[in-house]
Scaffold this motif. Structure first.
Motif, PDB file in Angstrom:
ATOM      1  N   UNK A 135      -4.661  25.781  43.441  1.00 33.23           N
ATOM      2  CA  UNK A 135      -3.837  25.694  42.153  1.00 33.23           C
ATOM      3  C   UNK A 135      -3.097  27.027  41.506  1.00 33.23           C
ATOM      4  N   UNK A 136      -1.984  27.022  41.473  1.00 34.54           N
ATOM      5  CA  UNK A 136      -1.379  28.169  40.871  1.00 34.54           C
ATOM      6  C   UNK A 136       0.293  27.718  40.198  1.00 34.54           C
ATOM      7  N   UNK A 137       0.137  28.245  38.876  1.00 32.14           N
ATOM      8  CA  UNK A 137       1.193  27.658  37.809  1.00 32.14           C
ATOM      9  C   UNK A 137       2.470  27.830  38.457  1.00 32.14           C
ATOM     10  N   UNK A 170     -11.582  36.875  43.892  1.00 32.60           N
ATOM     11  CA  UNK A 170     -11.036  37.884  44.338  1.00 32.60           C
ATOM     12  C   UNK A 170      -9.204  37.844  44.297  1.00 32.60           C
ATOM     13  N   UNK A 171      -8.696  38.807  43.968  1.00 33.27           N
ATOM     14  CA  UNK A 171      -7.137  38.639  43.845  1.00 33.27           C
ATOM     15  C   UNK A 171      -6.705  39.277  45.379  1.00 33.27           C
ATOM     16  N   UNK A 172      -7.309  39.837  46.038  1.00 33.16           N
ATOM     17  CA  UNK A 172      -6.713  40.326  47.525  1.00 33.16           C
ATOM     18  C   UNK A 172      -7.745  39.817  48.473  1.00 33.16           C
ATOM     19  N   UNK A 173      -7.624  38.764  49.335  1.00 30.08           N
ATOM     20  CA  UNK A 173      -8.333  38.375  50.401  1.00 30.08           C
ATOM     21  C   UNK A 173      -7.655  38.762  51.862  1.00 30.08           C
ATOM     22  N   UNK A 216       7.072  40.369  38.982  1.00 31.91           N
ATOM     23  CA  UNK A 216       5.964  39.736  39.270  1.00 31.91           C
ATOM     24  C   UNK A 216       4.987  39.576  38.077  1.00 31.91           C
ATOM     25  N   UNK A 217       4.925  40.546  37.159  1.00 26.37           N
ATOM     26  CA  UNK A 217       3.950  40.592  36.077  1.00 26.37           C
ATOM     27  C   UNK A 217       3.755  39.453  35.141  1.00 26.37           C
ATOM     28  N   UNK A 218       4.700  38.774  34.706  1.00 23.48           N
ATOM     29  CA  UNK A 218       4.482  37.536  34.151  1.00 23.48           C
ATOM     30  C   UNK A 218       3.932  36.374  34.916  1.00 23.48           C
ATOM     31  N   UNK A 219       4.177  36.419  36.158  1.00 22.14           N
ATOM     32  CA  UNK A 219       3.634  35.220  36.927  1.00 22.14           C
ATOM     33  C   UNK A 219       2.238  35.129  37.353  1.00 22.14           C
ATOM     34  N   UNK A 220       1.883  33.725  37.524  1.00 23.33           N
ATOM     35  CA  UNK A 220       0.759  33.333  38.023  1.00 23.33           C
ATOM     36  C   UNK A 220       0.806  32.605  39.583  1.00 23.33           C
ATOM     37  N   UNK A 221       0.867  33.385  40.437  1.00 29.25           N
ATOM     38  CA  UNK A 221       1.080  32.707  41.662  1.00 29.25           C
ATOM     39  C   UNK A 221      -0.117  33.164  42.947  1.00 29.25           C
ATOM     40  N   UNK A 222       0.108  32.535  43.958  1.00 31.72           N
ATOM     41  CA  UNK A 222      -0.687  33.063  45.110  1.00 31.72           C
ATOM     42  C   UNK A 222       0.578  33.174  46.463  1.00 31.72           C
ATOM     43  N   UNK A 252      -1.115  41.318  36.843  1.00 31.97           N
ATOM     44  CA  UNK A 252      -2.590  41.078  36.821  1.00 31.97           C
ATOM     45  C   UNK A 252      -2.824  39.565  37.172  1.00 31.97           C
ATOM     46  N   UNK A 253      -1.970  38.565  37.487  1.00 31.11           N
ATOM     47  CA  UNK A 253      -2.128  37.374  37.638  1.00 31.11           C
ATOM     48  C   UNK A 253      -1.846  37.079  38.929  1.00 31.11           C
ATOM     49  N   UNK A 254      -1.266  38.072  39.692  1.00 37.32           N
ATOM     50  CA  UNK A 254      -0.973  37.763  41.187  1.00 37.32           C
ATOM     51  C   UNK A 254      -2.351  37.738  42.035  1.00 37.32           C
ATOM     52  N   UNK A 255      -2.224  36.703  43.099  1.00 36.82           N
ATOM     53  CA  UNK A 255      -3.323  36.748  44.021  1.00 36.82           C
ATOM     54  C   UNK A 255      -2.701  36.798  45.358  1.00 36.82           C
TER      55      UNK A 255
END
Length: 873
Positions: free
Chosen positions: A186-188, A161-164, A230-236, A261-264
């Motif tokens: 793990x988050x790039x 899930x992207x939002x917990x 934030x759109x291009x980023x993959x992070x938590x 889309x890659x944000x959590x």
């Protein structure tokens, strides 16, 4: 087997999947890295893995892992949950350990023994590198105690899930758990933390996130700009402590998740955000010891492990002594297993000790004030934490919380509605408090399909510290006095209706169905009586409380709390009654409790019954008139002629007249449960006439009729009488068998406290029969139960037999002299069974105890009596 050691196997090393059990080292490895696993879950795994494919019963596991000590199934469940969390498996879809419902567990995977070389190679595999390459998480705090299962659950949810949102009461440990799990993610583009408690409102929220993530000022202009950045980023992104900003955080979260889309997002809050796609994980307090096992081994429940760990941070050598276990268990339960409260309590142990902390829990807000200086201000004292939580409540929710604080213990949703009767939306108020984790929802105890006791219907409960805070702080500020007074009156009325309904059902409802739901109300019953019978309550409340007291009499003595019930009846009678009907019902209740508990004077009970009966008969109250006649008959059994208005009267004729009166009152529709009182008196009449064989037959038939009606518990008093009759016939082996079977049923039903007379008679028969080890264990158990009620004297004539069978003739004579002295002091007749025990002992001694012994035993206390009977412990 010691619980800290694995069971012996064919080899010291076992492998399954990526795991290796290192027998010599007593540890579990995964891919060569040690897995944090406490001793009992480790021993549980070792025992199961050594027996792959075999169903291992719960009892075998309890014996193997807990070393033959008496522990409940809950200890096994806690250990199994911890083990599953360490293995990373879901109980509903297990890979390693299969649960066989109501039977036990089976290790379902192939297990490979390892030789020394393979084992050494497995142990040498290096640990995985740290997961997070960038971000701003603080260094991990040591020791996440008791949260293994929740950590595994949170990690699994973040993977899907992207939002917990991790929700729970303030101080329950949300932040620590979130940071511990986030550190392993793990988050790039990193794992980032934003603490929201420093923000007074939501206006700078986007700008603050942009600043923390180093995205530049333009990205913080508004939600849309931040979403584009934030759109291009993959992070938590971890948003900690969102409860005071829940609406702006919810709006921003929805916008960011749509744009990136890659944000959590991992959010901690006392409230869920309630946005699309949110997965909520409620965080409950730490596991507590069972209420009946105050001295449970400390490693078996997480609250105690955390408490002791925090004490050791100040006293490194701290190892709680066995005598401290009960204190620690009581502290953990009183503080609801809330980690912050436990840590604050642990901080006081170096000065006060565990006993001192426990003794001061009624002053908890003055006691729990020594939080860490580097923690948030609201976490430095328990009061500050609750100030923060309650300060966030809207006015109507805060008012509802004040009113619900009148409940002690758990309560039904409909009871909450009754106390919130003047609120336009009472269920919305209850739901709001539950959503904020101020109200806990629990399964209620009642009757499930098939008539068996089980968990039915929800119950609600305020955390004890929350309730104390509301009542104490409200009283200090005078802000809730009117609300509380009004709620107390509504609570009293609700409890009166609840127990009057139960009182009306008592005559035709089996005890095992009738009692469990009422047990849940005992704390509320006490609270209602305490308020309603108070000097300041006033005539209307007094009348309501007196009706409640009278209606609760059956509950008090049938639940094993008869002595407490007697105190409430005396308090109710000390106030002026509203009318003769209430006075008569209180008189009947008082007499019932005196005669059932044997804690008061039977003569007082007889006087009360003779006052009550004419009023009840005039009112046409058949059932209570029937009960009054029954109890008057039982009073005559105990007092003989001394129980008659005219001591020169005919006792037998009076008893016959009372039975005839009961016969006349029996309605055609009454079943075996209602008729059992008359059935018992018919058996007693046969016994008095010396017709023991007929009495045995009638008693056995009564037992069969009650069991056919599903009234197992109602049959136990007749089984008690049957055992006595068989003993009077000299058939002690038959009596022992009949009584032992009933005691086993009582024990299985958790009803020992409620059936003390049965346990005592069974112990008396066992002692008379032979006094072996099993008889002594049962007798000592009976003595503990009797001493709790202050009536060890009840089986006084059986105790000389314990000393006699041990060859201590002088002690047997002293015990018989003590029994005679107690009987004389009470002025009651011995029942035929105990009279027979005494007669046999006097014969065995060769005559009456010497007269001089009476003075020697005059000052003998109950502890001394127990030593005389069984020798020093």
């Amino acid at each position: 087997m010691p619980s800290s050691s694995p069971p012996s196997t064919a080899t010291d090393w076992l492998a399954f999947g990526p795991f290796v059990l290192d027998g010599p080292g007593g540890r579990l490895l995964r891919d060569g890295a040690p897995v944090d696993l406490p001793p009992r879950p480790y021993a549980l795994l070792a025992w199961l893995a050594a027996r792959p494919g075999r169903l291992v019963a719960k009892d075998e596991l309890l014996d193997a892992v807990w070393g033959h000590r008496h522990v409940s199934d809950s200890a096994l469940k806690v250990a199994m949950n911890t083990l599953r969390a360490a293995l990373g498996e879901d109980a509903k879809a297990p890979r390693w350990i299969e649960t066989v419902a109501r039977r036990g567990y089976r290790f379902a995977s192939e297990v490979r023994p390892l030789g020394a070389a393979s084992a050494a190679a497995s142990a040498a595999v290096p640990a995985a590198p740290a997961a997070t390459a960038c971000g701003n998480l603080p260094p991990p705090l040591p020791g996440l105690v008791g949260r293994e299962l929740e950590a595994a659950q949170l990690a699994a949810l973040l993977a899907c899930h992207r939002l917990v949102t991790l929700v729970g009461l303030g101080g329950v440990g949300k932040t620590r758990l979130a940071l511990a799990v986030a550190a392993s993610e793990r988050a790039p583009d990193g794992v980032w933390l934003l603490r929201l408690d420093a923000l007074a409102d939501g206006e700078p929220l986007a700008a603050t996130i942009a600043q923390v993530l180093h995205l530049g000022a333009a990205a913080g202009a508004d939600a849309a700009a931040l979403g584009r950045a934030l759109a291009p980023l993959q992070l938590l992104l971890v948003l900690d402590n969102a409860e005071h900003l829940v609406e702006p955080v919810a709006a921003l979260a929805a916008a960011l998740l749509a744009a990136a889309p890659a944000l959590r997002l991992l959010v901690t809050s006392q409230l869920p955000l309630r946005v699309a796609g949110e997965q909520v994980l409620p965080l409950a307090p730490l596991a507590l010891p069972d209420a009946l096992a105050a001295a449970a081994p400390l490693p078996d429940y997480a609250a105690a492990r955390l408490f002791c760990e925090r004490v050791r941070q100040q006293l490194p050598q701290y190892a709680p002594a066995a005598a401290e276990h009960a204190d620690i268990a009581a502290i953990c339960r009183a503080l609801d297993g809330v980690p912050l409260a436990l840590e604050l309590a642990a901080a006081r142990v170096p000065l006060l000790g565990t006993a001192g902390v426990r003794a001061r829990l009624d002053q908890r807000f003055a006691l729990l004030t020594r939080g860490a200086r580097d923690s948030a201000a609201r976490h430095r004292t328990l009061a500050a934490a609750l100030d923060w939580t309650c300060g966030l409540l809207p006015t109507e929710d805060r008012r509802a919380l004040h009113r619900l604080a009148v409940f002690a213990g758990s309560f039904a949703p409909e009871a909450a509605e009754a106390v919130l009767a003047d609120d336009a939306a009472p269920l919305d108020r209850v739901d709001a408090l539950h959503e904020r984790s101020l109200l806990v929802v629990e399964a209620g105890e009642g009757v499930v399909e098939g008539g068996a006791a089980g968990n039915v219907g929800p119950r609600l409960r305020l955390f004890d510290s929350v309730r104390c805070y509301v009542l104490e702080r409200g009283a200090e500020r005078g802000a809730v006095a009117d609300d509380v007074r009004s709620a107390q009156q509504l609570h009293l009325v609700w409890m009166r209706r609840r127990f009057e309904q139960a009182d009306a059902q008592e005559s035709d409802t089996p005890l095992l169905s009738w009692l469990p739901p009422l047990r849940q109300e005992v704390d509320n019953l006490r609270a209602a009586l305490r308020h309603g019978l108070g000097a300041a309550a006033g005539p209307a409340a007094w009348a309501c409380a007196q009706r409640l007291a009278a209606a609760s009499a059956g509950f008090w003595y049938r639940s094993g709390h008869g002595s407490e019930g007697l105190r409430w009846m005396r308090a109710a009678q000390a106030l002026p009654p509203a009318d003769a009907g209430i006075a008569a019902r209180l008189d009947l209740a008082l007499a019932q409790l005196i005669l059932h508990t044997q804690a008061g004077a039977p003569a007082e009970a007889m006087a009360a019954l003779r006052r009550a009966l004419p009023v009840l008969q005039a009112a046409g109250d058949l059932w209570r008139s029937y009960l009054a006649l029954y109890h008057e008959h039982m009073g005559l059994v105990r007092l003989g002629a001394a129980g008659l208005p005219d001591p020169a009267g005919d006792v037998q004729a009076a008893r016959d007249a009372l039975r005839a009166g009961m016969h006349a009152l029996v309605a055609p529709h009454w079943g075996a449960i209602a008729r059992r009182y008359l059935q018992q008196l018919e058996v007693l009449a046969l016994r008095e006439r010396g017709e023991l064989a007929q009495a045995v037959a009638a008693c056995a038939e009564g037992v069969r009729a009650l069991r056919a009606a599903g009234a197992q518990a109602e049959s136990w008093p007749l089984v008690n009488l049957l055992g006595q009759l068989l003993g009077m016939q000299g058939r002690f082996a038959d009596a022992d068998a009949v009584l032992a079977e009933a005691v086993a049923e009582v024990r299985a039903g958790g009803m020992l406290r409620e059936q003390v007379p049965l346990v005592a008679i069974a112990a008396s028969v066992a002692l008379r029969r032979g006094g072996g080890a099993a008889a002594q264990r049962l007798a000592q158990e009976a003595l503990l139960l009797l001493r709790a009620e202050g009536r060890l004297w009840w089986m006084a004539d059986a105790l000389p037999w314990a000393a006699w069978h041990a060859g201590r003739v002088a002690d047997a004579a002293r015990l018989q002299a003590w029994a005679d002295a107690r009987a004389g002091a009470r002025g009651e007749l011995r029942g035929p069974f105990f009279a027979a025990l005494r007669a046999a002992m006097v014969q065995a001694l060769g005559g009456e105890p010497p007269a001089g012994l009476a003075g020697a035993v005059a000052g003998l206390d109950e502890a001394g009596v127990q030593v005389l009977a069984f020798g020093p412990c």
